[in-house]
Motif scaffolding. Structure first.
Motif, mmCIF file in Angstrom:
data_model
loop_
_atom_site.group_PDB
_atom_site.id
_atom_site.type_symbol
_atom_site.label_atom_id
_atom_site.label_comp_id
_atom_site.label_asym_id
_atom_site.label_seq_id
_atom_site.Cartn_x
_atom_site.Cartn_y
_atom_site.Cartn_z
ATOM 1 N N ALA A 179 -13.552 30.281 94.031
ATOM 2 C CA ALA A 179 -14.105 31.526 93.499
ATOM 3 C C ALA A 179 -13.308 32.003 92.289
ATOM 4 C CB ALA A 179 -14.104 32.598 94.590
ATOM 5 N N GLU A 180 -11.995 31.950 92.381
ATOM 6 C CA GLU A 180 -11.157 32.412 91.271
ATOM 7 C C GLU A 180 -11.386 31.559 90.029
ATOM 8 O OE1 GLU A 180 -6.452 33.325 90.208
ATOM 9 O OE2 GLU A 180 -6.996 32.475 92.159
ATOM 10 N N LEU A 181 -11.427 30.240 90.213
ATOM 11 C CA LEU A 181 -11.615 29.347 89.073
ATOM 12 C C LEU A 181 -13.003 29.505 88.455
ATOM 13 C CD1 LEU A 181 -10.182 27.143 87.431
ATOM 14 C CD2 LEU A 181 -11.094 25.454 89.030
ATOM 15 N N ALA A 182 -13.991 29.775 89.311
ATOM 16 C CA ALA A 182 -15.369 29.935 88.829
ATOM 17 C C ALA A 182 -15.617 31.304 88.213
ATOM 18 C CB ALA A 182 -16.354 29.701 89.970
ATOM 19 N N MET A 188 -15.296 23.521 91.690
ATOM 20 C CA MET A 188 -14.910 22.609 92.768
ATOM 21 C C MET A 188 -14.489 21.260 92.199
ATOM 22 S SD MET A 188 -14.646 22.042 96.065
ATOM 23 C CE MET A 188 -14.863 20.827 97.372
ATOM 24 N N LEU A 189 -15.296 20.718 91.297
ATOM 25 C CA LEU A 189 -14.989 19.428 90.684
ATOM 26 C C LEU A 189 -13.694 19.505 89.873
ATOM 27 C CD1 LEU A 189 -18.599 18.541 89.503
ATOM 28 C CD2 LEU A 189 -17.313 17.315 91.249
ATOM 29 N N GLU A 190 -13.525 20.581 89.128
ATOM 30 C CA GLU A 190 -12.320 20.736 88.310
ATOM 31 C C GLU A 190 -11.070 20.867 89.173
ATOM 32 O OE1 GLU A 190 -10.437 23.935 85.101
ATOM 33 O OE2 GLU A 190 -12.595 23.954 85.513
ATOM 34 N N CYS A 191 -11.190 21.619 90.243
ATOM 35 C CA CYS A 191 -10.046 21.849 91.128
ATOM 36 C C CYS A 191 -9.586 20.543 91.777
ATOM 37 C CB CYS A 191 -10.435 22.871 92.194
ATOM 38 S SG CYS A 191 -9.042 23.706 92.975
ATOM 39 N N VAL A 192 -10.530 19.778 92.282
ATOM 40 C CA VAL A 192 -10.190 18.513 92.933
ATOM 41 C C VAL A 192 -9.664 17.511 91.911
ATOM 42 C CG1 VAL A 192 -11.100 16.560 94.243
ATOM 43 C CG2 VAL A 192 -11.829 18.883 94.818
ATOM 44 N N ALA A 193 -10.287 17.459 90.740
ATOM 45 C CA ALA A 193 -9.829 16.542 89.691
ATOM 46 C C ALA A 193 -8.399 16.849 89.269
ATOM 47 C CB ALA A 193 -10.759 16.619 88.492
ATOM 48 N N ALA A 194 -8.004 18.127 89.359
ATOM 49 C CA ALA A 194 -6.659 18.542 88.967
ATOM 50 C C ALA A 194 -5.611 18.214 90.023
ATOM 51 C CB ALA A 194 -6.642 20.032 88.656
ATOM 52 N N GLY A 240 -28.501 30.730 89.256
ATOM 53 C CA GLY A 240 -28.306 29.306 88.972
ATOM 54 C C GLY A 240 -27.039 29.057 88.202
ATOM 55 N N ALA A 241 -26.742 29.937 87.235
ATOM 56 C CA ALA A 241 -25.521 29.785 86.444
ATOM 57 C C ALA A 241 -24.290 29.977 87.322
ATOM 58 C CB ALA A 241 -25.521 30.790 85.297
ATOM 59 N N SER A 242 -24.351 30.935 88.236
ATOM 60 C CA SER A 242 -23.234 31.185 89.139
ATOM 61 C C SER A 242 -23.004 29.977 90.051
ATOM 62 C CB SER A 242 -23.517 32.431 89.979
ATOM 63 O OG SER A 242 -22.477 32.656 90.913
ATOM 64 N N ARG A 243 -24.084 29.424 90.571
ATOM 65 C CA ARG A 243 -23.978 28.251 91.439
ATOM 66 C C ARG A 243 -23.381 27.066 90.676
ATOM 67 N NH1 ARG A 243 -26.699 26.560 96.161
ATOM 68 N NH2 ARG A 243 -26.781 24.289 96.382
ATOM 69 N N ALA A 244 -23.831 26.874 89.441
ATOM 70 C CA ALA A 244 -23.315 25.775 88.632
ATOM 71 C C ALA A 244 -21.829 25.950 88.348
ATOM 72 C CB ALA A 244 -24.090 25.685 87.322
ATOM 73 N N ARG A 245 -21.391 27.203 88.103
ATOM 74 C CA ARG A 245 -19.965 27.458 87.865
ATOM 75 C C ARG A 245 -19.138 27.148 89.100
ATOM 76 N NH1 ARG A 245 -21.677 32.253 85.501
ATOM 77 N NH2 ARG A 245 -20.712 33.499 87.165
ATOM 78 N N ILE A 246 -19.682 27.444 90.259
ATOM 79 C CA ILE A 246 -18.962 27.176 91.510
ATOM 80 C C ILE A 246 -18.781 25.668 91.715
ATOM 81 C CG2 ILE A 246 -19.105 27.347 94.027
ATOM 82 C CD1 ILE A 246 -20.597 30.058 93.558
ATOM 83 N N SER A 298 -19.763 35.536 96.711
ATOM 84 C CA SER A 298 -20.740 34.796 95.916
ATOM 85 C C SER A 298 -20.727 33.312 96.270
ATOM 86 C CB SER A 298 -20.448 34.980 94.425
ATOM 87 O OG SER A 298 -21.402 34.290 93.636
ATOM 88 N N VAL A 299 -19.531 32.775 96.561
ATOM 89 C CA VAL A 299 -19.430 31.364 96.952
ATOM 90 C C VAL A 299 -20.261 31.114 98.204
ATOM 91 C CG1 VAL A 299 -17.880 29.544 97.776
ATOM 92 C CG2 VAL A 299 -17.155 31.046 95.911
ATOM 93 N N PHE A 300 -20.125 32.010 99.179
ATOM 94 C CA PHE A 300 -20.827 31.789 100.449
ATOM 95 C C PHE A 300 -22.269 32.293 100.424
ATOM 96 C CE2 PHE A 300 -16.340 31.535 101.815
ATOM 97 C CZ PHE A 300 -16.394 30.245 102.308
ATOM 98 N N ARG A 301 -22.664 32.993 99.372
ATOM 99 C CA ARG A 301 -24.088 33.264 99.195
ATOM 100 C C ARG A 301 -24.812 31.998 98.762
ATOM 101 N NH1 ARG A 301 -22.868 38.289 96.824
ATOM 102 N NH2 ARG A 301 -23.069 37.400 94.721
ATOM 103 N N HIS A 302 -24.126 31.201 97.951
ATOM 104 C CA HIS A 302 -24.733 29.959 97.452
ATOM 105 C C HIS A 302 -24.506 28.780 98.399
ATOM 106 C CE1 HIS A 302 -25.955 31.479 93.528
ATOM 107 N NE2 HIS A 302 -24.796 32.108 93.449
ATOM 108 N N PHE A 303 -23.380 28.784 99.103
ATOM 109 C CA PHE A 303 -23.023 27.677 99.995
ATOM 110 C C PHE A 303 -22.566 28.264 101.326
ATOM 111 C CE2 PHE A 303 -22.162 26.467 95.599
ATOM 112 C CZ PHE A 303 -22.916 25.317 95.486
ATOM 113 N N LYS A 304 -23.282 27.932 102.385
ATOM 114 C CA LYS A 304 -23.000 28.583 103.663
ATOM 115 C C LYS A 304 -21.617 28.254 104.200
ATOM 116 C CE LYS A 304 -25.154 25.038 106.595
ATOM 117 N NZ LYS A 304 -26.143 24.773 107.654
ATOM 118 N N ASP A 305 -21.079 27.085 103.808
ATOM 119 C CA ASP A 305 -19.731 26.705 104.225
ATOM 120 C C ASP A 305 -19.198 25.674 103.240
ATOM 121 O OD1 ASP A 305 -21.053 24.318 104.884
ATOM 122 O OD2 ASP A 305 -21.219 24.845 107.000
ATOM 123 N N MET A 306 -17.947 25.250 103.434
ATOM 124 C CA MET A 306 -17.339 24.291 102.518
ATOM 125 C C MET A 306 -18.029 22.938 102.583
ATOM 126 S SD MET A 306 -15.104 25.734 100.639
ATOM 127 C CE MET A 306 -14.141 24.369 99.953
#
Length: 204
Positions: free
Chosen positions: A50-53, A33-39, A23-29, A59-67
């Motif tokens: 993945a790098e920012l998280a 995403m929000l931080e990257c777009v806001a920037a 859950g913590a990993s998913r929340a970081r991802i 791990s990104v695609f374990r939690h989210f099958k695609d973008m």
């Protein structure tokens, strides 16, 4: 026969620990995403997220099958953020007054979601999900506005469509990003256009 310790099933505490880490990993991802777009990164890649998280790309695609799944999560997070503004009925004794209130609220909402919606709208041309979400948002904005227009105004199609354009996200995006106006000045332009349009119909 008692199985070796290495084959023993994980304890409830171990399972809970894995779930917490997941859950913590998913929340970081999602936060990345929000931080990257806001920037200002309108089309972030999974590798950037993945790098920012601070997680691996897999791990990104374990939690989210695609973008698209990650964009869906971002949309849900933003919806929760603006829901308190959306939940309050527009205030005003007349329909014109209620439209002024809608204009003020939409300025708040649009400013909150500005970079994220721009990102989603740019990517919608390569995503069936985001294209449908874009159309859904347009329908919701149009229906929410039409609900406060008198029949005579709704019958004036050009006038009603014009009000929708004034109060739509596209106008806010153009004023803020294309014209580079600060939020308050953009809001003033919207109010001026709205008052000019409302002058066509008597106050009642």
């Amino acid at each position: 026969m008692i199985p070796p310790a290495s084959e023993a099933p994980p304890s409830p505490a171990a399972i809970d620990g894995r779930r917490a880490r997941s859950g913590a990993s998913r929340a970081r991802i999602v936060a990345a995403m929000l931080e990257c777009v806001a920037a200002g990164e309108v089309a972030p890649s999974a590798a950037q997220i993945a790098e920012l998280a601070g997680v691996g790309l897999r791990s990104v695609f374990r939690h989210f099958k695609d973008m698209d799944a990650l964009y869906r999560e971002m949309t849900e997070a933003l919806a929760q953020q603006v829901q308190p503004i959306l939940a309050r009925p527009p205030q005003g004794a007349t329909w014109q007054a209620r439209l002024r209130d809608i204009a003020a609220r939409r300025a708040q909402i649009y400013e909150t979601i500005l970079p994220y919606r721009i990102s989603a709208e740019l990517r919608r041309f390569e995503s069936a999900y985001l294209m449908e979400d874009f159309r859904r948002m347009q329908r919701m904005e149009a229906e929410a506005l039409a609900a406060h227009l008198p029949e005579a105004v709704r019958a004036d199609r050009a006038g009603a469509v014009g009000l929708g354009v004034i109060l739509g996200f596209g106008t806010w995006r153009q004023l803020r990003r294309d014209q580079g106006l600060p939020p308050e000045e953009a809001a003033q332009v919207v109010r001026r256009m709205l008052e000019d349009a409302l002058a066509r119909w008597p106050e009642r």
